[in-house]
Design a protein around this motif. Sequence first.
Motif, short mmCIF file in Angstrom:
data_model
loop_
_atom_site.label_atom_id
_atom_site.label_comp_id
_atom_site.label_asym_id
_atom_site.label_seq_id
_atom_site.Cartn_x
_atom_site.Cartn_y
_atom_site.Cartn_z
N TYR A 28 11.65 -29.50 -25.37
CA TYR A 28 10.33 -29.69 -25.97
C TYR A 28 9.41 -30.38 -24.96
CZ TYR A 28 12.88 -28.95 -30.37
OH TYR A 28 13.68 -28.44 -31.38
N ILE A 29 8.10 -30.07 -25.08
CA ILE A 29 7.07 -30.74 -24.29
C ILE A 29 6.08 -31.37 -25.26
CG2 ILE A 29 5.28 -30.53 -22.54
CD1 ILE A 29 6.61 -28.12 -21.44
N THR A 30 5.88 -32.68 -25.15
CA THR A 30 4.88 -33.37 -25.94
C THR A 30 3.77 -33.84 -25.00
OG1 THR A 30 5.86 -35.58 -25.71
CG2 THR A 30 6.74 -34.15 -27.45
N ASN A 31 2.80 -34.58 -25.55
CA ASN A 31 1.72 -35.10 -24.71
C ASN A 31 2.13 -36.35 -23.93
OD1 ASN A 31 1.93 -36.77 -26.89
ND2 ASN A 31 -0.26 -36.87 -27.31
N GLN A 32 3.42 -36.72 -24.02
CA GLN A 32 3.89 -37.89 -23.28
C GLN A 32 5.14 -37.63 -22.45
OE1 GLN A 32 4.03 -41.62 -25.48
NE2 GLN A 32 2.83 -40.72 -27.14
N ARG A 33 6.01 -36.77 -22.93
CA ARG A 33 7.31 -36.63 -22.26
C ARG A 33 7.90 -35.26 -22.51
NH1 ARG A 33 9.39 -41.15 -23.18
NH2 ARG A 33 7.70 -42.02 -24.43
N PHE A 101 8.52 -19.51 -16.68
CA PHE A 101 7.17 -19.60 -16.11
C PHE A 101 6.17 -20.12 -17.14
CE2 PHE A 101 9.25 -16.56 -13.28
CZ PHE A 101 8.85 -17.02 -12.04
N ASP A 102 6.31 -19.73 -18.41
CA ASP A 102 5.43 -20.27 -19.45
C ASP A 102 5.64 -21.77 -19.61
OD1 ASP A 102 4.51 -17.70 -19.85
OD2 ASP A 102 5.88 -17.30 -21.52
N PHE A 103 6.88 -22.21 -19.55
CA PHE A 103 7.18 -23.63 -19.65
C PHE A 103 6.54 -24.40 -18.49
CE2 PHE A 103 9.78 -27.35 -18.80
CZ PHE A 103 9.96 -27.90 -20.06
N HIS A 104 6.62 -23.84 -17.31
CA HIS A 104 6.05 -24.52 -16.13
C HIS A 104 4.52 -24.58 -16.22
CE1 HIS A 104 5.59 -25.81 -11.99
NE2 HIS A 104 4.76 -24.80 -11.79
N THR A 105 3.88 -23.50 -16.67
CA THR A 105 2.43 -23.50 -16.78
C THR A 105 1.95 -24.53 -17.79
OG1 THR A 105 2.37 -21.15 -16.20
CG2 THR A 105 0.43 -22.05 -17.30
N LEU A 106 2.61 -24.58 -18.93
CA LEU A 106 2.23 -25.56 -19.96
C LEU A 106 2.47 -26.99 -19.48
CD1 LEU A 106 1.26 -26.09 -22.83
CD2 LEU A 106 3.64 -25.84 -23.60
N PHE A 107 3.57 -27.21 -18.79
CA PHE A 107 3.85 -28.55 -18.27
C PHE A 107 2.77 -29.01 -17.29
CE2 PHE A 107 5.58 -31.05 -14.75
CZ PHE A 107 6.01 -32.18 -15.42
N GLU A 108 2.36 -28.15 -16.38
CA GLU A 108 1.35 -28.54 -15.40
C GLU A 108 0.01 -28.85 -16.06
OE1 GLU A 108 1.71 -29.20 -12.28
OE2 GLU A 108 3.84 -28.67 -12.22
N ARG A 113 -3.78 -33.40 -17.57
CA ARG A 113 -4.60 -34.14 -18.53
C ARG A 113 -4.10 -35.57 -18.71
NH1 ARG A 113 -4.96 -29.12 -22.83
NH2 ARG A 113 -6.05 -27.70 -21.42
N VAL A 114 -2.80 -35.76 -18.73
CA VAL A 114 -2.25 -37.11 -18.85
C VAL A 114 -2.62 -37.94 -17.61
CG1 VAL A 114 -0.13 -38.46 -19.01
CG2 VAL A 114 -0.39 -36.39 -20.37
N HIS A 138 -5.87 -34.21 -25.53
CA HIS A 138 -5.80 -32.93 -26.23
C HIS A 138 -4.99 -31.93 -25.41
CE1 HIS A 138 -8.79 -34.37 -29.08
NE2 HIS A 138 -9.51 -34.80 -28.04
N LEU A 139 -4.11 -31.23 -26.09
CA LEU A 139 -3.23 -30.28 -25.41
C LEU A 139 -3.80 -28.87 -25.41
CD1 LEU A 139 0.21 -31.47 -26.79
CD2 LEU A 139 -1.02 -32.25 -24.78
N GLU A 140 -4.79 -28.60 -26.25
CA GLU A 140 -5.32 -27.25 -26.33
C GLU A 140 -6.42 -27.06 -25.29
OE1 GLU A 140 -6.61 -26.52 -30.26
OE2 GLU A 140 -4.60 -26.64 -31.14
N GLN A 141 -6.62 -25.80 -24.94
CA GLN A 141 -7.65 -25.46 -23.97
C GLN A 141 -9.03 -25.65 -24.60
OE1 GLN A 141 -7.53 -24.27 -20.83
NE2 GLN A 141 -5.35 -23.98 -20.53
#
Length: 224
Positions: A28-33, A101-108, A113-114, A138-141
């Motif tokens: 999982y990816i959250t806005n903190q970890r 690749f989707d996981f890496h894009t979302l993580f970056e 933003r953090v 905010h995590l959304e575009q």
Amino acid sequence: RTSLHLSTPNTYPGALPYSAKSDGGIAYITNQRIVYLPSNPTPELQSFSVPILNLQDTFVRAPFFGANYWTATVKPVTGGGIPPTNSAIELRLTFREGGAFDFHTLFEQIKERVHQAYTVARENGQGERTVVDMGNVHLEQLPAYEAPQENEEKEESEDEEPRILSPIPVRPTRDTEPPTARPIEDQSTAPVPAPDEPPPGYEEAQVQAVSMSLEQRLQEEAER
């Protein structure tokens, strides 16, 4: 199914070897970890989590044989279960069903933003030990800006249609008289003045005409 493998990097030969792995689980990816929950927890690995800003050198590898995997260098936190002698740990997440690749894009995107939130907090003078309200990250575009279409249509119509400039009508007053049209003289119909002198040879022509008429009359009388 996503597998996890933690190990000591080869670039740190003085550190004590450390290894932990799980053959299947969910990441999982959250806005903190990043949080990883294994499908079958073991005494050595119940779960794994790491702050986003503690992950460096992240990238995806796509081998010819095998599934794609995402790797990163982890900076362990104090009391996190990793021996303190290890200043860095290598993390590998293998995505056997795709999605690396989707996981890496979302993580970056989240990491950027953090990092920006922490940078703004430090610029405001809160120091190194600042506590950032991660609920404001905010995590959304953000929606893309779109200019009003009405203004664009008006500008296009104004550019396409020519502009006709007409004089401002003025109401005539008593002091001003309306302009009158002047007739144009036609030089072809204007009378030509008569010459003061007769043309050359005019008298001789008259004399010849009179003499010819007299001769014709005398011939007619002689024939009678």
